[in-house]
Motif scaffolding. Structure first.
Motif, PDB file in Angstrom:
ATOM      1  N   SER A   1      -5.534  15.925   2.171  1.00 32.80           N
ATOM      2  CA  SER A   1      -6.147  16.650   2.952  1.00 32.80           C
ATOM      3  C   SER A   1      -6.587  18.309   2.448  1.00 32.80           C
ATOM      4  O   SER A   1      -7.414  18.573   3.496  1.00 32.80           O
TER       5      SER A   1
ATOM      6  N   ARG B   1      10.803   4.137   6.868  1.00 35.98           N
ATOM      7  CA  ARG B   1      10.213   3.568   7.402  1.00 35.98           C
ATOM      8  C   ARG B   1      10.783   3.510   8.730  1.00 35.98           C
ATOM      9  O   ARG B   1      12.670   2.794   8.235  1.00 35.98           O
TER      10      ARG B   1
ATOM     11  N   ARG C   1       0.473   9.118  -5.814  1.00 35.22           N
ATOM     12  CA  ARG C   1      -0.034  10.763  -6.244  1.00 35.22           C
ATOM     13  C   ARG C   1       0.814  11.098  -8.111  1.00 35.22           C
ATOM     14  O   ARG C   1       0.115  12.339  -7.789  1.00 35.22           O
TER      15      ARG C   1
ATOM     16  N   ARG D   1      10.657   4.953  -0.498  1.00 33.92           N
ATOM     17  CA  ARG D   1       9.696   5.092   0.828  1.00 33.92           C
ATOM     18  C   ARG D   1      10.792   4.463   2.344  1.00 33.92           C
ATOM     19  O   ARG D   1      10.654   3.479   1.751  1.00 33.92           O
TER      20      ARG D   1
ATOM     21  N   GLN E   1      -4.612   8.033  -3.305  1.00 29.89           N
ATOM     22  CA  GLN E   1      -4.029   8.855  -2.556  1.00 29.89           C
ATOM     23  C   GLN E   1      -5.184   9.930  -1.792  1.00 29.89           C
ATOM     24  O   GLN E   1      -6.235  10.269  -2.220  1.00 29.89           O
ATOM     25  N   ILE E   2      -4.153  10.189  -0.855  1.00 31.49           N
ATOM     26  CA  ILE E   2      -5.007  11.115   0.584  1.00 31.49           C
ATOM     27  C   ILE E   2      -4.996  12.801   0.489  1.00 31.49           C
ATOM     28  O   ILE E   2      -3.681  13.139  -0.450  1.00 31.49           O
TER      29      ILE E   2
ATOM     30  N   ARG F   1       0.643  -1.534   0.044  1.00 32.53           N
ATOM     31  CA  ARG F   1       0.287   0.104   0.075  1.00 32.53           C
ATOM     32  C   ARG F   1       1.142   1.811   0.071  1.00 32.53           C
ATOM     33  O   ARG F   1       1.469   1.123   1.007  1.00 32.53           O
ATOM     34  N   GLN F   2       0.401   2.333  -0.446  1.00 31.08           N
ATOM     35  CA  GLN F   2       1.692   3.098  -0.616  1.00 31.08           C
ATOM     36  C   GLN F   2       0.654   4.463  -1.165  1.00 31.08           C
ATOM     37  O   GLN F   2      -0.795   4.103  -1.750  1.00 31.08           O
ATOM     38  N   SER F   3       0.912   5.769  -1.297  1.00 35.16           N
ATOM     39  CA  SER F   3       0.844   7.111  -2.215  1.00 35.16           C
ATOM     40  C   SER F   3       1.021   7.120  -3.135  1.00 35.16           C
ATOM     41  O   SER F   3       1.125   7.777  -3.622  1.00 35.16           O
TER      42      SER F   3
ATOM     43  N   TYR G   1       8.328   5.214  -5.465  1.00 38.51           N
ATOM     44  CA  TYR G   1       9.092   6.054  -5.575  1.00 38.51           C
ATOM     45  C   TYR G   1       9.724   5.867  -3.537  1.00 38.51           C
ATOM     46  O   TYR G   1       9.331   5.109  -3.419  1.00 38.51           O
TER      47      TYR G   1
ATOM     48  N   MET H   1      -9.323   4.668   7.055  1.00 38.03           N
ATOM     49  CA  MET H   1      -9.242   5.467   5.552  1.00 38.03           C
ATOM     50  C   MET H   1      -8.182   3.423   6.110  1.00 38.03           C
ATOM     51  O   MET H   1      -8.295   3.663   4.631  1.00 38.03           O
TER      52      MET H   1
HETATM   53  C1  LIG Z   1      -4.026  11.401   8.373  1.00 39.08           C
HETATM   54  C2  LIG Z   1      -3.340  11.768   6.943  1.00 39.08           C
HETATM   55  C3  LIG Z   1      -3.360  12.212   5.508  1.00 39.08           C
HETATM   56  C4  LIG Z   1      -2.672  12.205   4.855  1.00 39.08           C
HETATM   57  N1  LIG Z   1      -2.811  13.953   3.731  1.00 39.08           N
HETATM   58  C5  LIG Z   1      -2.009  12.985   2.417  1.00 39.08           C
HETATM   59  C6  LIG Z   1      -2.363  14.337   1.420  1.00 39.08           C
HETATM   60  O1  LIG Z   1      -2.825  15.384   2.047  1.00 39.08           O
HETATM   61  N2  LIG Z   1      -1.493  14.779   0.248  1.00 39.08           N
HETATM   62  C7  LIG Z   1      -0.768  13.268   0.135  1.00 39.08           C
HETATM   63  O2  LIG Z   1      -0.037  13.399  -1.243  1.00 39.08           O
HETATM   64  N3  LIG Z   1      -0.366  12.386   0.725  1.00 39.08           N
HETATM   65  C8  LIG Z   1      -1.135  12.485   2.166  1.00 39.08           C
HETATM   66  N4  LIG Z   1      -1.537  11.809   3.142  1.00 39.08           N
HETATM   67  C9  LIG Z   1      -0.503  10.263   2.783  1.00 39.08           C
HETATM   68  C10 LIG Z   1       1.270  10.306   3.514  1.00 39.08           C
HETATM   69  O3  LIG Z   1       1.542  11.655   3.587  1.00 39.08           O
HETATM   70  C11 LIG Z   1       2.179   8.818   3.597  1.00 39.08           C
HETATM   71  O4  LIG Z   1       0.887   8.334   3.836  1.00 39.08           O
HETATM   72  C12 LIG Z   1       2.864   8.848   3.723  1.00 39.08           C
HETATM   73  O5  LIG Z   1       4.228  10.091   3.469  1.00 39.08           O
HETATM   74  C13 LIG Z   1       3.599   7.612   3.539  1.00 39.08           C
HETATM   75  O6  LIG Z   1       3.154   7.157   2.555  1.00 39.08           O
HETATM   76  P1  LIG Z   1       3.231   6.259   1.685  1.00 39.08           P
HETATM   77  O7  LIG Z   1       1.824   5.974   1.757  1.00 39.08           O
HETATM   78  O8  LIG Z   1       3.395   5.888   0.485  1.00 39.08           O
HETATM   79  O9  LIG Z   1       3.376   4.337   2.405  1.00 39.08           O
HETATM   80  C14 LIG Z   1      -1.605  11.364   4.332  1.00 39.08           C
HETATM   81  C15 LIG Z   1      -2.070  10.411   5.332  1.00 39.08           C
HETATM   82  C16 LIG Z   1      -2.862  10.614   6.325  1.00 39.08           C
HETATM   83  C17 LIG Z   1      -2.951   8.888   7.714  1.00 39.08           C
END
Ligand SMILES: Cc1cc2nc3c(=O)[nH]c(=O)nc-3n(C[C@H](O)[C@H](O)[C@H](O)COP(=O)(O)O)c2cc1C
Length: 238
Positions: free
Chosen positions: A178, A220, A15, A218, A175-176, A11-13, A216, A160
């Motif tokens: 916010s 931890r 973007r 990542r 992608q989240i 699982r990853q963001s 990309y 989420m």
């Molecule tokens: C509460 C929350 C808000 C986040 N908001 C954003 C966001 O606005 N844009 C974004 O690109 N990623 C957002 N993320 C993703 C995190 O940046 C990302 O999970 C973190 O950098 C780790 O990368 P990965 O998801 O690829 O493992 C958010 C994650 C969480 C849990």
């Protein structure tokens, strides 16, 4: 059946832009919502509503909403950045500065960027996504005795993660966003979707199939960095 550890680690963001013509099937949306439904929530309050937006006209309307970046965001974002892969690998937290526009990563320009730059339409954040999940909560209904409703917010995070893992297991990127929760944006998005006044946007999930590579660097922390065995300070599990 993919094993859970693999789904968690993969699982990853994502973007990158998504293909606007590759819709998310109704069955996949239902599976993702079902995963959210079974998330743990404080006192089983199930303190969320989710608006699924997959109508292209509604997506276009939302895409026209403009969002302005704040200096506070730029400064606090900067704190989380690394400026080389080596630095990021050493730090083990945060993200690479190269993922952001150059003006966002130059402290001397932040005030100017925040005050002078044109607000950006959300379409630049949605980037072709054919489906958004807009997650709402009611700030008037906190989890019992939870100061600041911390437990309620944790619950929204559980929702989420459940939805994200399900999307991952279905081969759907997420992608989240916010930015939807920022007050001026939230107000307009709520108006477009007819969301009742008393509800707030917690976050938006942007779903889709990427048009380019999503991988990309990542990082931890190692388990020894955050775990303490039987007594705080006894790092790692021995
Ligand atoms: C509460 C929350 C808000 C986040 N908001 C954003 C966001 O606005 N844009 C974004 O690109 N990623 C957002 N993320 C993703 C995190 O940046 C990302 O999970 C973190 O950098 C780790 O990368 P990965 O998801 O690829 O493992 C958010 C994650 C969480 C849990």
């Amino acid at each position: 059946m993919i094993d859970i550890q693999r789904v968690i680690q993969e699982r990853q963001s994502a973007r990158v832009p998504y293909d606007p013509n590759r819709k998310i099937s109704k069955q996949d949306i239902a599976d993702i919502l079902d995963a959210g439904r079974w998330a743990p929530t404080a006192h089983n309050m199930q303190n969320f509503e989710i608006v699924v937006v997959d109508d292209s006209e509604v997506l276009n309307l939302i895409g026209k909403v403009k969002s302005r970046i704040s200096e506070e965001f730029l400064r606090e974002n900067y704190e989380q950045l690394s400026f080389s892969k080596e630095e990021l690998l050493k730090k083990k937290t945060g993200i690479l500065g190269a993922m952001f526009p150059p003006a966002w990563v130059d402290p001397s320009k932040m005030a100017e960027v925040a005050s002078k730059s044109e607000p950006m339409p959300l379409t630049q954040s949605i980037r072709g996504s054919p489906c958004l999940l807009i997650v709402l909560y009611d700030p008037g209904k906190r989890a019992p005795a939870s100061e600041g409703d911390v437990l309620g917010f944790m619950s929204l995070g559980c929702v989420m993660e459940n939805m994200w893992l399900m999307a991952q297991s279905l081969g759907i990127s997420l992608q989240i966003l916010s930015a939807f929760a920022a007050l001026p944006v939230e107000k307009q998005v709520k108006q477009i979707l007819g969301i009742p006044e008393e509800l707030k946007i917690a976050y938006t999930c942007r779903l889709g199939y990427p048009t380019g590579a999503t991988k990309y660097l990542r990082v931890r922390r190692d388990i020894e960095d955050f775990s303490h065995h039987n007594r705080f300070g006894n790092k790692g599990i021995k």
